[in-house]
Design an enzyme around this catalytic site. Structure first.
Site, PDB file in Angstrom:
ATOM      1  N   LYS A 274       0.842  -1.196   0.000  1.00  0.00           N
ATOM      2  CA  LYS A 274       0.000   0.000   0.000  1.00  0.00           C
ATOM      3  C   LYS A 274       0.876   1.245   0.000  1.00  0.00           C
ATOM      4  CE  LYS A 274      -3.887  -1.883   2.702  1.00  0.00           C
ATOM      5  NZ  LYS A 274      -4.939  -1.737   1.670  1.00  0.00           N
ATOM      6  N   ARG A 349     -10.109 -11.672   2.140  1.00  0.00           N
ATOM      7  CA  ARG A 349     -10.938 -12.754   1.593  1.00  0.00           C
ATOM      8  C   ARG A 349     -10.221 -14.093   1.662  1.00  0.00           C
ATOM      9  NH1 ARG A 349     -11.473  -9.410  -3.860  1.00  0.00           N
ATOM     10  NH2 ARG A 349     -11.381  -7.804  -2.240  1.00  0.00           N
TER      11      ARG A 349
HETATM   12  N1  BES Z   1      -8.034  -3.904   4.526  1.00  0.00           N
HETATM   13  C1  BES Z   1      -8.215  -3.527   3.169  1.00  0.00           C
HETATM   14  C2  BES Z   1      -9.529  -2.799   2.938  1.00  0.00           C
HETATM   15  C3  BES Z   1      -9.591  -1.412   3.479  1.00  0.00           C
HETATM   16  C4  BES Z   1      -9.214  -0.331   2.701  1.00  0.00           C
HETATM   17  C5  BES Z   1     -10.069  -1.178   4.741  1.00  0.00           C
HETATM   18  C6  BES Z   1      -9.295   0.946   3.196  1.00  0.00           C
HETATM   19  C7  BES Z   1     -10.158   0.092   5.235  1.00  0.00           C
HETATM   20  C8  BES Z   1      -9.773   1.164   4.457  1.00  0.00           C
HETATM   21  C9  BES Z   1      -8.203  -4.761   2.289  1.00  0.00           C
HETATM   22  O1  BES Z   1      -7.391  -5.794   2.703  1.00  0.00           O
HETATM   23  C10 BES Z   1      -7.666  -4.310   0.967  1.00  0.00           C
HETATM   24  O2  BES Z   1      -6.547  -3.927   0.910  1.00  0.00           O
HETATM   25  N2  BES Z   1      -8.498  -4.356  -0.066  1.00  0.00           N
HETATM   26  C11 BES Z   1      -8.118  -3.934  -1.353  1.00  0.00           C
HETATM   27  C12 BES Z   1      -8.660  -4.928  -2.344  1.00  0.00           C
HETATM   28  C13 BES Z   1      -8.168  -4.706  -3.744  1.00  0.00           C
HETATM   29  C14 BES Z   1      -6.692  -5.029  -3.826  1.00  0.00           C
HETATM   30  C15 BES Z   1      -8.970  -5.581  -4.647  1.00  0.00           C
HETATM   31  C16 BES Z   1      -8.711  -2.542  -1.599  1.00  0.00           C
HETATM   32  O3  BES Z   1      -9.844  -2.309  -1.176  1.00  0.00           O
HETATM   33  O4  BES Z   1      -8.019  -1.713  -2.125  1.00  0.00           O
HETATM   34 MN    MN Z   2      -5.374  -5.524   2.044  1.00  0.00          MN
END
Ligand code: BES
Ligand code: MN
Ligand code: ZN
Length: 495
Positions: A274, A349
């Protein structure tokens, strides 16, 4: 934590709190002559109309000093609308915030008059709002501001007849609110102080305290069971993963509700790293696991009669490193499905898939609910005021919607349909874990759906509501503890 009790006294020396509704026409009034006189003067100046969220603090001259009954009088507006449970929680949140600005250690809170709500209902909602609104997390602040005068408040006494119904309602309110503060405490813990092992440890403590069965699957057990999702996500981290299981049992033949909470104790994204801005917030990525664990504490204390409840908390860190999962890797989940990990940041997931498949096979639940900070897309779609809800069963979905509404934690249903499954086709495995960003929240749920079979299932995506949830007087900044009271309400009302 703030103590709430029932008192049959009408006022206290340090502080008495009154709730006053806003009349459709004219100035607000209160049956208590002293208070009526005070608010009449405040209303004359135009400062106080008793609208929702408003409050005014008095130091009544005639009764100041030792001989007096009331050193401080706080009046909180209730607004014009018909009173609801949520309006009472919010007013209680305003009250406790204002009390916290004084040096009062104890306050008596009077029930709103002619509210249309019965005393037990008022007491339950006041207890929730007072405890939740006074929550602060100061564990890691060692330097105290010498100017700071609050918060001194230790006890709030609700002026109500101490009937059985009122006592029971207060116990329910306190139990629910204390579970939420427990969840907030866990979520507030930074990643270095809250690892998968902490989840297991805390669950054991809670289980022993309230009489639940607890077990923890560690890495060796996961390897034996073939839980490639949890193992894969955790393999870049020095912290071993855990799968914590709590069981509340009433009777063999009673239906079982399975709860699954995402316990990702820090989500860096892994190799699909990230951006650094805001990454510190990813310590909250275990909010679903915290909600489930906290709800089980409340269930253990309350012992509902009709339902077995089993809770699973898959917990892991998601970090990059020489042993981490790589984009393109193929893993095999519990039950044998293979998944191509196209993006290591879609890790929630992966750990949920193992837990769902395992929990359903092992406990044969009548219904499953998972709760997870799963997708950023739900924040784009619904913002911070509704939890995303996706389900394969309309009845279960309606129950969850109703429970959330009653708890002041509203949800909004998004669709699931076979067409979405197409976006998860992989050329090398049974499934892939991401596609383009389109329909991100639905896609996350569609992935999970592959692991629940025909069991009625609802998925709560709390990425937008677990923190920065709708600004409310009883939800301070930081983690909201969302989901705890929705789950508890659902369990209490289960038929
Ligand atoms: N934990 C994150 C989701 C999230 C994002 C929670 C922002 C709270 C605030 C999750 O594991 C994630 O990173 N999801 C990705 C999925 C994508 C790579 C398909 C996302 O939402 O960007
Ligand atoms: Mn994630
Ligand atoms: Zn995550």
């Amino acid at each position: 934590m703030l103590k709430v009790r029932i008192t049959e006294k009408a006022a206290a020396g340090e502080m008495t709190v009154y709730f006053v509704g806003q009349p459709a026409k004219g100035k607000p009034s209160c049956p208590e002559p002293l208070v009526n006189e005070l608010i009449a003067r405040a209303a004359m100046s135009g400062d106080f109309t008793a609208k929702e969220g408003q409050s005014v603090l008095f130091y009544p001259a005639a009764v100041t000093g030792k001989r007096a009954g009331q050193q401080r009088v706080l009046v909180v507006g209730l607004g014009k609308e018909k009173l609801t449970a949520e309006a009472i929680r919010k007013a209680a949140g305003v009250a406790v915030t204002q009390i916290g600005r004084t040096r009062a250690k104890e306050a008596v809170v009077r029930l709103p008059e002619k509210s249309g709500l019965a005393a037990p209902e008022l007491v339950e909602r006041l207890a929730e709002g007072l405890i939740l609104g006074s929550y602060r997390f100061r564990k890691y602040q060692t330097v105290k501001d010498p100017e700071e005068n609050g918060p001194q408040l230790a006890t709030v006494a609700l002026a109500a007849p101490a009937t059985k119904a009122v006592q029971a309602a207060m116990a329910r309110g306190v139990n629910a609110a204390e579970a939420v503060t427990l969840a907030r405490d866990m979520i507030n813990e930074p990643g270095n102080h809250w690892t998968p092992t902490h989840f297991a440890r805390e669950a054991k403590k809670i289980a022993h305290g309230v009489g639940l069965k607890v077990s923890v699957l560690g890495k060796p057990e996961m390897q034996k069971l073939g839980m490639g999702g949890i193992l894969g996500v955790s393999q870049g981290s020095a912290q071993p993963p855990t799968l914590t299981i709590l069981e509340y049992r009433v009777a063999k033949k009673a239906p079982t509700l399975l709860l699954v909470g995402k316990g990702l104790t820090f989500d860096s994204g892994g190799i699909s790293l990230k951006p650094s801005a805001g990454m510190e917030e990813m310590k909250y990525d275990m909010s679903g696991g915290a909600a489930v664990l906290a709800a089980m504490q409340a269930v253990g204390r309350e012992k509902p009669a009709k339902l077995n409840v089993v809770a699973l908390i898959p917990a892991s860190e998601n970090l990059p490193g020489p042993t981490a999962l790589k984009p393109g890797d193929v893993i095999t989940h519990y039950g044998g499905k293979s998944v191509e990990v196209v993006n290591t940041d879609a890790e929630g997931r992966l750990i949920l898939a193992d837990a769902l498949a395992y929990g359903i096979e092992k406990y044969k639940p009548a219904a499953v609910i998972d709760i997870a900070t799963l997708t950023g897309a739900v924040i784009i779609g619904l913002g911070h005021h509704r939890t995303g809800l996706l389900a394969n069963d309309d009845k279960l979905c309606d129950k969850v919607l109703a429970a959330g509404e009653a708890a002041g934690e509203p949800l909004w249903r998004l669709p699931l349909a076979p067409e979405y499954r197409k976006q998860l086709k992989s050329t090398v495995a049974d499934l892939k874990n991401v596609d383009k960003r389109d329909g991100g929240t639905i896609l996350g749920a569609a992935f999970l759906q592959e692991f629940v079979g025909k069991t009625p299932w609802a998925h709560l995506d709390i990425a937008g509501t677990a923190w920065n949830f709708t600004e409310k007087s009883y939800v301070p900044k930081g983690p909201s503890g969302i989901g705890v009271r929705t789950l508890l309400t659902l369990i209490r009302n289960w038929k």
